[in-house]
Enzyme design. Structure first.
Site, PDB file in Angstrom:
ATOM      1  N   LYS A  84     -11.579  -7.577   6.587  1.00  0.00           N
ATOM      2  CA  LYS A  84     -11.192  -6.580   7.339  1.00  0.00           C
ATOM      3  C   LYS A  84     -11.844  -5.500   7.688  1.00  0.00           C
ATOM      4  O   LYS A  84     -12.701  -4.873   6.863  1.00  0.00           O
ATOM      5  CB  LYS A  84      -9.760  -6.280   6.978  1.00  0.00           C
ATOM      6  N   CYS A 106       0.848  -1.071   0.047  1.00  0.00           N
ATOM      7  CA  CYS A 106      -0.065  -0.058   0.098  1.00  0.00           C
ATOM      8  C   CYS A 106       1.064   1.203  -0.008  1.00  0.00           C
ATOM      9  O   CYS A 106       1.905   1.108   0.385  1.00  0.00           O
ATOM     10  CB  CYS A 106      -0.856  -0.028   1.173  1.00  0.00           C
ATOM     11  N   CYS A 114      -3.914   6.280   0.198  1.00  0.00           N
ATOM     12  CA  CYS A 114      -3.315   4.898  -0.400  1.00  0.00           C
ATOM     13  C   CYS A 114      -2.762   4.778  -1.729  1.00  0.00           C
ATOM     14  O   CYS A 114      -2.279   3.868  -2.385  1.00  0.00           O
ATOM     15  CB  CYS A 114      -4.324   3.510   0.039  1.00  0.00           C
ATOM     16  N   LYS A 129     -12.245  -4.841   2.275  1.00  0.00           N
ATOM     17  CA  LYS A 129     -11.832  -3.844   3.329  1.00  0.00           C
ATOM     18  C   LYS A 129     -12.594  -2.620   3.611  1.00  0.00           C
ATOM     19  O   LYS A 129     -12.755  -1.917   2.628  1.00  0.00           O
ATOM     20  CB  LYS A 129     -10.349  -3.559   2.897  1.00  0.00           C
TER      21      LYS A 129
HETATM   22  C1  PBG Z   1      -2.606   0.210   4.732  1.00  0.00           C
HETATM   23  C2  PBG Z   1      -3.268  -0.464   5.733  1.00  0.00           C
HETATM   24  C3  PBG Z   1      -4.071  -0.196   6.928  1.00  0.00           C
HETATM   25  C4  PBG Z   1      -4.218  -1.380   7.871  1.00  0.00           C
HETATM   26  C5  PBG Z   1      -3.591  -2.449   7.294  1.00  0.00           C
HETATM   27  N1  PBG Z   1      -3.053  -2.158   6.040  1.00  0.00           N
HETATM   28  C6  PBG Z   1      -4.635   1.243   7.315  1.00  0.00           C
HETATM   29  C7  PBG Z   1      -5.631   1.721   6.527  1.00  0.00           C
HETATM   30  O1  PBG Z   1      -6.094   1.161   5.639  1.00  0.00           O
HETATM   31  O2  PBG Z   1      -5.863   2.990   6.998  1.00  0.00           O
HETATM   32  C8  PBG Z   1      -4.968  -1.404   9.313  1.00  0.00           C
HETATM   33  C9  PBG Z   1      -4.642  -2.339  10.200  1.00  0.00           C
HETATM   34  C10 PBG Z   1      -5.126  -2.084  11.293  1.00  0.00           C
HETATM   35  O3  PBG Z   1      -5.965  -1.245  11.756  1.00  0.00           O
HETATM   36  O4  PBG Z   1      -4.751  -3.012  12.298  1.00  0.00           O
HETATM   37  N2  PBG Z   1      -3.547   0.665   3.924  1.00  0.00           N
END
Ligand code: PBG
Length: 323
Positions: free
Chosen positions: A249, A121, A131, A196
């Site tokens: 997620k 990312c 991102c 996500k």
């Molecule tokens: C990167 C990413 C994130 C998380 C995992 N990869 C942050 C986001 O999307 O803001 C979150 C993981 C967590 O909260 O434990 N994009």
């Protein structure tokens, strides 16, 4: 079907041995993936204030950490990088000597059997914290794909075992698959953060990774927590584009989505128990308000019972000791 008093469901709950015999869901240490935050620099071990017990570590401190993880029987880690320099295009994400690329080499030297999964990312590497590439205040999908593929390739070249894109751009799995295949990495699997959500549960992670967006939010690319049918479309798309493992997620607020995904698809399914889930439990445990071990094992069991095969959890090391 018999009924009470012939039927007594409590009969099978009478002893530890009977309960063990009929236990439907078991969490195994082999199901867990342990996240690691790697910061550029030397001799750095900074506790993450909203995630007590977890640290940002510099490269030189990784060998000790991964030896411990491997010793606990954990078979996989997922890496997040915090670079020294951030810019508009997140260019530190795809440098051959970037923070993650170096970490991969160090870890592979120390613990060659430990699976190294890399989060792909740009948010940790961009000055604006989004991102992808921002054009006129909007994250440009197709311009971002090229950079994600470049990042994924640089991870594979450094020795990563699995590539895990978490950006939520359309077409990223396809772009990454094509780039990996075109460069001799046909054997490297993709674990796609397929469904996500734009979740408030990521707050502590953004502190840990210094990746909070500097303007706006992530709702133009991450999903609306109201939607589960859309999650099925996201997962389906990632599978069509070549994802080997798909992920939902966050985990605890999405048990219904995990169940739905398990019933709909046959791919291995991962769930990410995110930073906010860890922070909530840790904070309450520190207050003495709940039984940490009991809560964590119950959470992990619930996530597996919902249908996940694999769980990313900040409690991996503690759970490995408890299991
Ligand atoms: C990167 C990413 C994130 C998380 C995992 N990869 C942050 C986001 O999307 O803001 C979150 C993981 C967590 O909260 O434990 N994009």
């Amino acid at each position: 079907m018999s009924e009470f008093p012939k039927l007594r469901l409590r009969r099978l709950r009478r002893s530890e041995a009977l309960r063990a015999l009929v236990q439907e869901t078991k969490v195994d240490v082999g199901d867990l993936i342990c996240p690691l935050f790697v910061v550029e620099g030397n001799k750095i071990k900074q506790e993450i204030s909203s995630m007590p017990g977890l640290y940002r570590l510099s490269n030189d401190l990784l060998p000790k950490e991964v030896e411990e993880i491997a010793r606990l029987g954990i078979s996989a880690i997922i890496l997040f990088g915090i670079p020294r320099k951030k810019d508009e295009a997140g260019s530190s994400a795809y440098q051959p000597k970037g923070v993650i690329q170096q970490a991969i080499r160090t870890i592979k030297k120390t613990a060659p059997d430990l699976l190294v999964i890399t989060d792909v990312c740009l948010c940790e590497y961009t000055s604006h914290g989004h991102c992808g590439v921002v054009v006129d205040g909007y994250v440009d999908n197709d311009k971002t794909l090229e950079l994600l593929a470049k990042t994924a390739l640089s991870h594979a070249q450094a020795g990563a075992d699995v590539i895990a894109p978490s950006d939520m751009m359309d077409g990223r799995v396809k772009a990454i698959r094509q780039t990996l295949d075109g460069n001799g990495f046909q054997h490297i699997p993709i674990l796609a953060y397929a469904a996500k959500y734009a979740s408030h549960f990521y707050g502590p992670f953004r502190e840990a990774a210094e990746s909070a967006p500097q303007f706006g939010d992530r709702r133009s690319y991450q999903m609306d927590p109201s939607n589960w049918r859309e999650a099925m479309r996201e997962i389906e798309q990632d599978i069509v584009e070549g994802a080997d493992i798909v992920m939902v997620k966050p985990a605890l607020p999405c048990l219904d989505v995990i169940r739905k995904a398990r019933d709909t698809f046959n791919h291995p399914l991962a769930a990410y128990s995110v930073s906010g889930e860890y922070a909530m439990v840790k904070a309450a445990a520190q207050q003495g308000w709940l039984d940490e071990k009991g809560i964590v094992l119950e959470m992990l069991t619930a996530i597996k019972r919902a249908g996940a095969d694999i769980i990313i959890t900040y409690y991996a090391k503690e759970a490995a000791r408890w299991l």
